[in-house]
Each structure stands twice: as structure tokens, then as C-alpha cells.
Scaffold this motif. Structure first.
Motif, short mmCIF file in Angstrom:
data_model
loop_
_atom_site.label_atom_id
_atom_site.label_comp_id
_atom_site.label_asym_id
_atom_site.label_seq_id
_atom_site.Cartn_x
_atom_site.Cartn_y
_atom_site.Cartn_z
N GLY A 69 -1.11 4.15 10.31
CA GLY A 69 -0.79 4.98 11.47
C GLY A 69 -1.88 5.99 11.75
O GLY A 69 -2.37 6.11 12.88
N SER A 103 -4.96 4.41 13.05
CA SER A 103 -4.79 3.96 14.45
C SER A 103 -4.94 5.12 15.42
O SER A 103 -5.51 4.98 16.51
N MET A 110 3.98 5.19 14.55
CA MET A 110 3.53 4.49 13.34
C MET A 110 3.65 5.43 12.15
O MET A 110 4.06 6.58 12.31
N TRP A 111 3.26 4.97 10.97
CA TRP A 111 3.30 5.86 9.81
C TRP A 111 2.27 5.44 8.76
O TRP A 111 1.70 4.35 8.85
N ALA A 117 -1.35 12.67 15.03
CA ALA A 117 -0.94 12.29 13.66
C ALA A 117 -0.54 13.55 12.91
O ALA A 117 -1.18 14.60 13.03
N SER A 145 1.74 9.22 14.81
CA SER A 145 1.91 8.71 13.45
C SER A 145 2.39 9.82 12.55
O SER A 145 1.96 10.98 12.68
N LYS A 194 7.55 6.70 6.39
CA LYS A 194 8.37 5.82 7.24
C LYS A 194 9.60 6.58 7.74
O LYS A 194 9.99 6.50 8.90
N ALA A 216 8.68 8.93 10.47
CA ALA A 216 8.36 8.16 11.68
C ALA A 216 9.65 7.68 12.35
O ALA A 216 9.79 7.75 13.58
#
Ligand SMILES: NC(=O)C1=CN([C@@H]2O[C@H](COP(=O)(O)OP(=O)(O)OC[C@H]3O[C@@H](n4cnc5c(N)ncnc54)[C@H](OP(=O)(O)O)[C@@H]3O)[C@@H](O)[C@H]2O)C=CC1
Ligand SMILES: CC(=O)[C@@H](O)[C@H](O)COP(=O)(O)O
Ligand SMILES: [Mn+2]
Length: 383
Positions: free
Chosen positions: A81, A84, A76-77, A34, A55, A59, A62
Motif C-alpha cells: 500500500g 503504491s 490498501m495496506w 499513506a 494506505s 489490514k 485499512a
């Protein structure tokens, strides 16, 4: 084999963690990463380490990563994200290396998911130490310190009994301005403050080092990690950053951990504890070194250190407020909105206005953090 998720993979700690992983490909698998908005670095990391999930903070970032990496990598973002990544089912170890109190929620989520934690993000323990400690105890999770001083203490303790510790001594480089007078500090620029004498680190911690707030945050971090009262945690200035910290025992014996200033050493130790692996770091040359020096860390010269001790001793939401006000002050200094010395003024004024709550819940911590940030952004706190 450790299966790693790294929060803040594009930063100074994140890239050093990946350097350790690259040196021991048989020991580490990189599962999830991330980061914020550094698309170039993330794309490089994905191509090199082939994580399953990444992540980004936005957006836009990403989408930029997604367009440039293999379709098999999930991108993801935002909060979803990063949470996760922190709780990825294939990861068993999470390196917490985001900068600032934004690290708290994902670190807690990783703890609750039962992951072992390598903790670099000191703001997590400063802002909510009691919550993080309890969560780790409940989940049966170990928090391994990555911060160099705390790693040093962890190494010096090495199974000693808690009751045999008399005090711990955190060493401080004194930062970029250790030889400047208070008068000279009034003119200090961000460029000058960002030149740390010994360590190459991210901008926020480098500014904290110049104000000594870094050491103050580390005092609070040590209180939570080693379960010691503040009057048994001391700070001494050691300009060479060769002794990374010390433990003095009840019989007067002192253990110190030494080494060249290279974050890969504490990172690797946190990842491989209790084992040690080889590492391509520069070895100390005692003759070249010649001597080591020590000075008093004076509270009048370093008010941020004094305020951190005060906040720690008051407890409750006060450390949260100290930390949030400091994050805003550093951001505003780097944006040239306030001067170097105004940073401490901002923090002091925000703390003065705060009525601390004891044993705050996570919601109360969030509320205190928001409140402190809004006050620290108000220009009236600088005058
Ligand atoms: N650097 C060091 O040697 C040491 C650092 N520490 C502590 O470790 C932590 C990290 O420090 P450091 O590595 O220097 O910091 P950096 O500024 O170098 O890195 C910070 C990381 O956080 C990411 N990030 C920033 N904002 C967001 C966001 N909104 N969402 C998701 N990710 C974000 C950055 O991503 P991007 O760049 O992609 O925007 C980057 O990956 C700090 O708490 C610091 O005090 C402790 C001891 C030593
Ligand atoms: C490398 C590390 O752990 C930093 O937190 C370091 O401690 C900064 O050094 P000073 O705060 O002592 O300048
Ligand atoms: Mn440190």
C-alpha cells in the motif's frame, strides 16, 4: 498545479502539509495518502481532500477506513500500500513524512518513479544517504528539504556557488531539558521530554530534540543534502528557534533565515520552490522579540550529538546503526523500559559493538539496521 502523495499524512508534518494544500486549493491536488493506524484522522482527510488512493499500516486499519469512505477511494495496506502511494501514476510530488527508517524504501521507490521529493523524514538520509543521493541523481529528481534547518540553509544558499560556502550553522533549541543538569536528566520522564519549548511535533522527533540526537541526525542529513564535510557543519544552541539556520560564506558574510516556528513555512517552500505563496502564519514582532540568544552545543552535555558526528565521520553502516539504535532507545524510553540517560548508553554500546561496512548496499543497510535493533532491545546494553 502539484499533484501530491503524502507518506505519513496523519502525523504532524502530514497534517501541516494538508493545511498548506487547503490554503491553496488552486495549487495542489491531493492524489494519495499513506498513514499508520489513525483511522479517524484518515477518514477526515479522505472526506476533506478526496484522494484516489489511501494506505494504512495494517489490514484492520485499512478495513476500518474502507467501511467509512466512498467506494471510489481505493484503500490498501502494508508495504504494498505505502509503495503504491509513493509511486501513484497521477502524483508528481511525494512528501516523505513517515517517522523512522521505514521511510527509506517508499522514498526510494518515489525517487525511482521520477517524483519530486519533499523530504521531512531525515532518517532516510541518515540511514542510506549515499544510496538515496545516487538514486536521485540517476532519476534526475530533486529532493527539497522540509526539515526547518535544512530549508533555512536551502533558502540562504539561493543559487550561491558551493565553493563559496565556508560553513553552515545549524541552530538547536536545546529541547525540553536545555536548562537541566545531567543529574536532573537521570529523573527525566517521557511526559516532561515531550514538552518541546518551541515546536509542536510527533513524539519521536520531540524526544530526539531533548537528547539532541535530532541535531545529530540533522548534521548527517545536512552532509548529504548540501554535500559538505562534517568539519564545515556546526551546531549552535539558539533557545528561541527564530533563526532556523545560517550559512557563512568565504568572505565572512552570514545569511540566516528567520521566522516564527511554524512548519507550514518550510513545507510550503518545499512544495512551491522557486515560487513563494502567501501563508496565514504569525509574523515576527521584532520589538516583542527584543533579543536572540546563543550557546555552545557542548559534546559532554549532549553525548548524542557527539555520537552522531562520530557515526557520520566513520560513515558506511555506522549512521544506519546509530539511527536504528536510537529508534529503539526512544521507543523503549517512551514505554518506560529505560531511563532518559540510558538512551545514550544503548546507542553508545550498539555503536561500540558494530564493525562498519563501507559503501553498503541496500541489503547491507537492512542487515545493519536489523542487527542494531536486536542489540538495542537486549537489556544487557543498558547496564
Ligand atoms: N514534526 C515536525 O515538525 C518535524 C518532523 N520532521 C521529521 O518528519 C518525520 C515525521 O515526523 P512527525 O510528523 O513529527 O511524526 P508523527 O509521529 O507525527 O507522524 C508519523 C506518521 O507516520 C505514520 N506511521 C507511523 N508508523 C507507520 C507505519 N508502520 N506505516 C505507515 N505509516 C506509519 C503515522 O501514522 P499514524 O499516526 O496513522 O499511525 C503518521 O502519519 C520524522 O522523520 C521527523 O524527524 C522533521 C522536521 C520537523
Ligand atoms: C521543526 C524542526 O525542524 C525540528 O527538527 C526542530 O529542529 C526540532 O528542534 P530542535 O532539535 O532544535 O529542538
Ligand atoms: Mn529540524
Amino acid at each position: 498545479m502539484r499533484h501530491l502523495a503524502i507518506l505519513g499524512s496523519t502525523g504532524s508534518i502530514g497534517t501541516n502539509t494538508l493545511a498548506v494544500a487547503a490554503e491553496h486549493p488552486d495549487q495542489f491536488e491531493v492524489v494519495a495518502l499513506a498513514a499508520g493506524t489513525n483511522v479517524e484522522e484518515m477518514v477526515r482527510q479522505v472526506n476533506r481532500f478526496r484522494p484516489r488512493l489511501v494506505s494504512m499500516a495494517t489490514k484492520e486499519a485499512a478495513e476500518a477506513v474502507r467501511s467509512r469512505v466512498d467506494a471510489g477511494v481505493k484503500v490498501m495496506w502494508g508495504d504494498e500500500g505505502v509503495l503504491s502511494v509513493a509511486t501513484h501514476p497521477d502524483a508528481d510530488y511525494v512528501v516523505s513524512a513517515l517517522v523512522g527508517s521505514r521511510g527509506l524504501r517508499p522514498t526510494l521507490a518515489a525517487i525511482e518513479a521520477g517524483k519530486a521529493i519533499g523530504l521531512a523524514n531525515k532518517e532516510t538520509l541518515v540511514t542510506a544517504g549515499h544510496i538515496v543521493k545516487k538514486a536521485a541523481e540517476r532519476a534526475g529528481v530533486t529532493i527539497y528539504p522540509i526539515d526547518s534547518e535544512h530549508s533555512a540553509i536551502f533558502q540562504c544558499l539561493n543559487g550561491e556557488r558551493h565553493k563559496d560556502v565556508h560553513r553552515i550553522i545549524l541552530t538547536a533549541s536545546g529541547g525540553a531539558f536545555r536548562d537541566w543538569t545531567r543529574e536532573q536528566l537521570a529523573e527525566a520522564t517521557p511526559e516532561a521530554a515531550l514538552k518541546h519549548p518551541n515546536w509542536s511535533m510527533g513524539a519521536k522527533v520531540t524526544i530526539d530534540s531533548a537528547t539532541m540526537m535530532n541535531k545529530g541526525l540533522e548534521v548527517i542529513e545536512a552532509h548529504w543534502l548540501f554535500d559538505l564535510p562534517y568539519d564545515r557543519i556546526e551546531v549552535v544552541i539558539h533557545p528561541e528557534s527564530i533563526i532556523h539556520s545560517m550559512v557563512e560564506f568565504v568572505d565572512g558574510a552570514v545569511m540566516a533565515q528567520l521566522g516564527t516556528p511554524d512548519m507550514r513555512v518550510p513545507i510550503q517552500y518545499a512544495l512551491t520552490y522557486p515560487k513563494r505563496l502567501s501563508l496565514s502564519t504569525k509574523r515576527l514582532d521584532w520589538i516583542e522579540l527584543g533579543s536572540l540568544h546563543f550557546r555552545r552545543a557542548d559534546f559532554d552535555r549532549y553525548p548524542c550529538l557527539r555520537m552522531a558526528y562520530e557515526a557520520g565521520r566513520i560513515g558506511g553502516t555506522m549512521p544506519t546503526v546509530l539511527n536504528a539504535a536510537n529508534e529503539v532507545a526512544v521507543e523503549r524510553f517512551l514505554a518506560r523500559e529505560i531511563s532518559f540517560l540510558e538512551m545514550e548508553k544503548v546507542i553508545e554500546r550498539v555503536m561500540e559493538r558494530h564493525q562498519p561496512i563501507t559503501e553498503p548496499s541496500l541489503e547491507a543497510i537492512d542487515e545493519a539496521d536489523r542487527w542494531a535493533r536486536s542489540v538495542a532491545y537486549d537489556d544487557r546494553v543498558c547496564v
